[in-house]
Design a protein around this motif. Structure first.
Motif, mmCIF file in Angstrom:
data_model
loop_
_atom_site.group_PDB
_atom_site.id
_atom_site.type_symbol
_atom_site.label_atom_id
_atom_site.label_comp_id
_atom_site.label_asym_id
_atom_site.label_seq_id
_atom_site.Cartn_x
_atom_site.Cartn_y
_atom_site.Cartn_z
ATOM 1 N N ASP A 74 -16.692 26.430 -26.575
ATOM 2 C CA ASP A 74 -17.611 27.564 -26.420
ATOM 3 C C ASP A 74 -18.902 27.327 -27.208
ATOM 4 N N ALA A 75 -18.795 26.758 -28.414
ATOM 5 C CA ALA A 75 -19.987 26.462 -29.213
ATOM 6 C C ALA A 75 -20.837 25.393 -28.518
ATOM 7 N N ALA A 76 -20.193 24.401 -27.921
ATOM 8 C CA ALA A 76 -20.928 23.365 -27.200
ATOM 9 C C ALA A 76 -21.629 23.951 -25.979
ATOM 10 N N LEU A 77 -20.961 24.851 -25.273
ATOM 11 C CA LEU A 77 -21.588 25.510 -24.120
ATOM 12 C C LEU A 77 -22.797 26.337 -24.563
ATOM 13 N N ALA A 78 -22.692 26.964 -25.719
ATOM 14 C CA ALA A 78 -23.832 27.729 -26.250
ATOM 15 C C ALA A 78 -25.000 26.783 -26.547
ATOM 16 N N ARG A 79 -24.690 25.578 -27.038
ATOM 17 C CA ARG A 79 -25.764 24.603 -27.287
ATOM 18 C C ARG A 79 -26.387 24.134 -25.978
ATOM 19 N N VAL A 80 -25.576 24.010 -24.925
ATOM 20 C CA VAL A 80 -26.130 23.648 -23.614
ATOM 21 C C VAL A 80 -27.111 24.729 -23.177
ATOM 22 N N ARG A 81 -26.705 25.992 -23.285
ATOM 23 C CA ARG A 81 -27.583 27.104 -22.886
ATOM 24 C C ARG A 81 -28.857 27.149 -23.719
ATOM 25 N N ALA A 82 -28.745 26.776 -24.998
ATOM 26 C CA ALA A 82 -29.902 26.806 -25.894
ATOM 27 C C ALA A 82 -30.732 25.527 -25.811
ATOM 28 N N ALA A 83 -30.322 24.603 -24.953
ATOM 29 C CA ALA A 83 -30.998 23.311 -24.780
ATOM 30 C C ALA A 83 -30.995 22.477 -26.059
ATOM 31 N N THR A 84 -29.961 22.635 -26.881
ATOM 32 C CA THR A 84 -29.829 21.827 -28.092
ATOM 33 C C THR A 84 -28.589 20.935 -28.029
ATOM 34 N N TYR A 85 -27.891 20.966 -26.894
ATOM 35 C CA TYR A 85 -26.705 20.123 -26.751
ATOM 36 C C TYR A 85 -27.110 18.654 -26.828
ATOM 37 N N GLY A 86 -26.332 17.872 -27.549
ATOM 38 C CA GLY A 86 -26.608 16.447 -27.669
ATOM 39 C C GLY A 86 -27.540 16.097 -28.814
ATOM 40 N N LEU A 87 -27.984 17.117 -29.554
ATOM 41 C CA LEU A 87 -28.810 16.884 -30.734
ATOM 42 C C LEU A 87 -27.965 17.135 -31.975
ATOM 43 N N CYS A 88 -28.060 16.223 -32.932
ATOM 44 C CA CYS A 88 -27.295 16.336 -34.170
ATOM 45 C C CYS A 88 -27.734 17.587 -34.927
ATOM 46 N N GLU A 89 -26.767 18.396 -35.334
ATOM 47 C CA GLU A 89 -27.079 19.617 -36.073
ATOM 48 C C GLU A 89 -27.524 19.334 -37.502
ATOM 49 N N THR A 90 -27.309 18.107 -37.967
ATOM 50 C CA THR A 90 -27.694 17.755 -39.335
ATOM 51 C C THR A 90 -29.073 17.114 -39.393
ATOM 52 N N CYS A 91 -29.296 16.060 -38.596
ATOM 53 C CA CYS A 91 -30.568 15.326 -38.684
ATOM 54 C C CYS A 91 -31.509 15.593 -37.507
ATOM 55 N N GLY A 92 -31.005 16.198 -36.433
ATOM 56 C CA GLY A 92 -31.851 16.526 -35.289
ATOM 57 C C GLY A 92 -32.034 15.406 -34.276
ATOM 58 N N ARG A 93 -31.485 14.221 -34.569
ATOM 59 C CA ARG A 93 -31.597 13.105 -33.623
ATOM 60 C C ARG A 93 -30.580 13.264 -32.500
ATOM 61 N N ALA A 94 -30.799 12.498 -31.438
ATOM 62 C CA ALA A 94 -29.874 12.535 -30.305
ATOM 63 C C ALA A 94 -28.519 11.951 -30.706
ATOM 64 N N ILE A 95 -27.458 12.587 -30.228
ATOM 65 C CA ILE A 95 -26.106 12.066 -30.415
ATOM 66 C C ILE A 95 -25.880 11.031 -29.319
ATOM 67 N N ALA A 96 -25.346 9.881 -29.675
ATOM 68 C CA ALA A 96 -25.127 8.797 -28.718
ATOM 69 C C ALA A 96 -24.241 9.265 -27.558
ATOM 70 N N GLN A 97 -24.594 8.828 -26.358
ATOM 71 C CA GLN A 97 -23.837 9.193 -25.161
ATOM 72 C C GLN A 97 -22.369 8.792 -25.279
ATOM 73 N N ASP A 98 -22.102 7.625 -25.891
ATOM 74 C CA ASP A 98 -20.710 7.178 -26.075
ATOM 75 C C ASP A 98 -19.927 8.189 -26.915
ATOM 76 N N ARG A 99 -20.566 8.727 -27.931
ATOM 77 C CA ARG A 99 -19.892 9.723 -28.782
ATOM 78 C C ARG A 99 -19.622 10.998 -27.984
ATOM 79 N N LEU A 100 -20.606 11.422 -27.202
ATOM 80 C CA LEU A 100 -20.416 12.630 -26.397
ATOM 81 C C LEU A 100 -19.342 12.417 -25.328
ATOM 82 N N GLU A 101 -19.277 11.202 -24.785
ATOM 83 C CA GLU A 101 -18.227 10.896 -23.806
ATOM 84 C C GLU A 101 -16.849 11.031 -24.456
ATOM 85 N N ALA A 102 -16.732 10.499 -25.666
ATOM 86 C CA ALA A 102 -15.455 10.524 -26.373
ATOM 87 C C ALA A 102 -15.130 11.909 -26.921
#
Length: 121
Positions: A74-102
């Motif tokens: 649910d938190a990830a879906l909220a990030r999708v809606r907020a257009a922040t999904y895939g961005l690190c909540e700590t440093c703001g950089r993109a999270i690697a696609q491999d990590r998101l896949e896993a």
């Protein structure tokens, strides 16, 4: 459609699976509780009692894990809606696609996750 739209679909599917798992676990727990009520088993003195208590405890732990996973989805879906999904909540950089896949519910990149783990988090 933005890059996170596909993740929204995947996460929605993940949410349905998590909800089904919770329903199944709740049904299993209800079954164990009902079965223990229908017997005169004394958990403390009946050799089967320990098994019943263990089953209840195991199902309760699995239910907590499934509930936590559903909250993460649910938190990830909220990030999708907020257009922040895939961005690190700590440093703001993109999270690697491999990590998101896993781990589609990942909130941090690998580097920040390592730092957090190293600090006991």
């Amino acid at each position: 459609m933005g890059p996170s739209a596909g993740w929204g679909v995947r996460l929605a599917e993940e949410r349905l699976l998590a909800q089904q798992r919770l329903r199944d676990l709740t049904r299993d727990l209800d079954s164990v509780v009902s079965a223990s009520r229908d017997t005169n088993a004394d958990d403390e003195h009946d050799p089967e009692g320990a098994t019943i208590a263990f089953e209840r405890s195991q199902i309760a732990a699995l239910t907590r894990q499934a509930t936590q996973h559903l909250e993460e989805v649910d938190a990830a879906l909220a990030r999708v809606r907020a257009a922040t999904y895939g961005l690190c909540e700590t440093c703001g950089r993109a999270i690697a696609q491999d990590r998101l896949e896993a781990r589609p519910t990942a909130r941090t990149c690998i580097a920040c996750a390592r730092v957090t783990r190293g600090q006991g988090g």
